[in-house]
Motif scaffolding. Structure first.
Motif, short mmCIF file in Angstrom:
data_model
loop_
_atom_site.label_atom_id
_atom_site.label_comp_id
_atom_site.label_asym_id
_atom_site.label_seq_id
_atom_site.Cartn_x
_atom_site.Cartn_y
_atom_site.Cartn_z
N ALA A 70 1.13 -1.30 -0.04
CA ALA A 70 0.19 0.30 0.28
C ALA A 70 0.94 1.12 0.09
CB ALA A 70 -1.08 0.37 1.26
N LYS B 77 1.04 1.40 -3.99
CA LYS B 77 0.51 1.70 -4.38
C LYS B 77 -0.77 3.43 -4.27
CE LYS B 77 -2.33 -0.63 -7.80
NZ LYS B 77 -2.22 -0.46 -8.89
N TYR B 78 -0.75 2.98 -3.38
CA TYR B 78 -2.27 3.14 -2.17
C TYR B 78 -1.12 4.73 -1.47
CZ TYR B 78 -4.77 0.28 -4.27
OH TYR B 78 -5.45 -1.16 -5.11
N GLU C 275 -1.53 7.94 -1.29
CA GLU C 275 -3.10 8.67 -0.53
C GLU C 275 -4.00 8.63 0.13
OE1 GLU C 275 -4.81 5.51 -3.82
OE2 GLU C 275 -3.28 7.21 -3.44
N MET C 276 -3.55 6.95 0.08
CA MET C 276 -4.46 6.72 1.55
C MET C 276 -3.52 6.86 2.96
SD MET C 276 -5.26 2.62 0.23
CE MET C 276 -5.59 2.26 1.97
N HIS D 90 -6.59 -1.99 6.17
CA HIS D 90 -7.08 -1.63 5.09
C HIS D 90 -8.18 -2.66 4.52
CE1 HIS D 90 -2.38 -0.60 4.41
NE2 HIS D 90 -2.11 -1.72 5.47
N LYS E 6 -10.12 -3.66 1.13
CA LYS E 6 -9.55 -3.53 -0.70
C LYS E 6 -8.88 -4.68 -1.09
CE LYS E 6 -6.96 0.59 -2.67
NZ LYS E 6 -8.56 0.83 -2.77
#
Length: 361
Positions: A102, A105-106, A108-109, A126, A129
């Protein structure tokens, strides 16, 4: 941690049994990713505490009808606590790998107030997802396989802890993180850049990548638990308590369960909660070793304190080497336990120590 199911090599089990364990480990790793690595480990603590408590009770009241001595506790501690449900090599490892994934990949989370790279945030749940859960599942299964293989060949350490470390390094390689990372201070052990709040910089003086903006050049595992004096003292204290718990109950793992469960408060955001499960587990082992050669309980407690402090310092050294400079979590307590128990296992095999603690050697 001793799990009777993990002492058999993969080749000694049926295909059906292996498939059962594999499917369960996939689910356990996804469960760790869904909850987050640290919350899943808190569950480990509660389950181990329950299992060891039942074992102590069973010894006190005698064997229950139709339940062989120790079997009920082994089913809770071994099969669930250290097994496919909340075993650190499955659930915690899955959560660590999910965080590493994450983080790339993410980004922004990333929650507000998290100061390190998002890949190190093992408190983050998490949720549901699918791709993140899939990563957790794969690494949970990998953790199970590594543990069984190493246990099967008789590698003389805590192979659950070893697997936690191995899967964390594999996650770094798979998701494109440096194995160690760029050193900002005078050496890998130097935490002074953190104390000076130095920002992360590119080696060539160029622009810092977006994922590292605002990051510190050096990120200690626990900002409240990295100074040598404090680490040593908490190791001595918790080592004594672990030794005392073993003397009074006969359980090596009960203090570990208490330490792990105490991390609920850290997960809830209470500052300065110490992380001590590597200290209590190895401290209890010190008591077990000492009791084979020394009859004095006060001396046994002093040996347990020494072992607790050694494990505490091992955790601190390894965090400085392998946690502070890269962008994902590699667990210092697991590294400390694996190293300490490797020393115990090897010294037992060469007849220096009277026993191997909880290792099935």
């Amino acid at each position: 941690m001793l799990d009777p199911l993990l002492q058999l090599p993969i080749i000694d089990i049926t295909a059906e049994r292996f498939a059962t364990l594999l499917i369960a480990a996939l689910a356990g790793g996804a469960f760790g990713a869904a909850l987050g690595a640290l919350p899943s480990f808190v569950f480990t603590g509660f389950v181990v505490f329950l299992g060891e408590g039942i074992e102590i009770l069973q010894r006190e009241i005698g064997t229950l009808p139709d339940v062989p001595d120790g079997e009920l506790a082994a089913g809770i501690t071994g099969v669930i606590g250290f097994g496919m449900v909340t075993g650190p090599h499955v659930a915690f490892a899955g959560g660590v790998a999910a965080a590493a994934y994450a983080g790339k990949k993410y980004p922004e989370m990333e929650p507000a107030g998290w100061d390190y790279h998002f890949g190190k945030n093992i408190t983050f749940a998490h949720g549901t997802k699918p791709d993140v859960l899939a990563v957790g599942a794969v690494f949970g299964a990998l953790g199970m396989i590594i543990t069984r293989v190493m246990g099967g060949i008789g590698f003389p350490t805590d192979n659950i802890a070893l697997s936690v470390v191995a899967t964390a390094f594999i996650a770094r390689l798979v998701f494109g993180y440096p194995l160690v990372g760029k050193v900002a201070g005078s050496s890998l052990l130097d935490m002074s850049p953190f104390e000076r709040e130095e920002p992360r910089r590119m080696a060539d003086g160029g622009e810092v990548p977006a994922e590292h903006e605002g990051r510190l050049a050096t990120e200690p595992w626990l900002p409240h638990q990295y100074k040598w004096s404090g680490v040593t003292v908490i190791g001595l204290v918790t080592g004594v308590l672990a030794g005392y718990i073993w003397l009074e109950t006969g359980s090596v793992f009960l203090s570990y369960g208490i330490s792990a469960a105490s991390l609920l408060f850290l997960a809830l955001g209470i500052e300065k909660i110490p992380v001590t499960h590597h200290m209590t587990l190895v401290g209890a082992v010190g008591a077990v070793l000492a009791a084979d050669v020394i009859a004095s309980p006060p001396v046994i407690l002093l040996v347990a304190a020494l072992f607790g402090a050694i494990s505490a310092l091992l955790g601190e050294v390894t965090q400085r080497l392998f946690y502070s400079h890269s962008g994902t979590h590699v667990d210092p307590p697991a590294m400390a336990i694996a190293i300490a128990m490797l020393a115990v296992g090897v010294l037992y095999l060469v007849n220096v120590l009277p026993n191997a603690g909880y290792l099935g050697l």
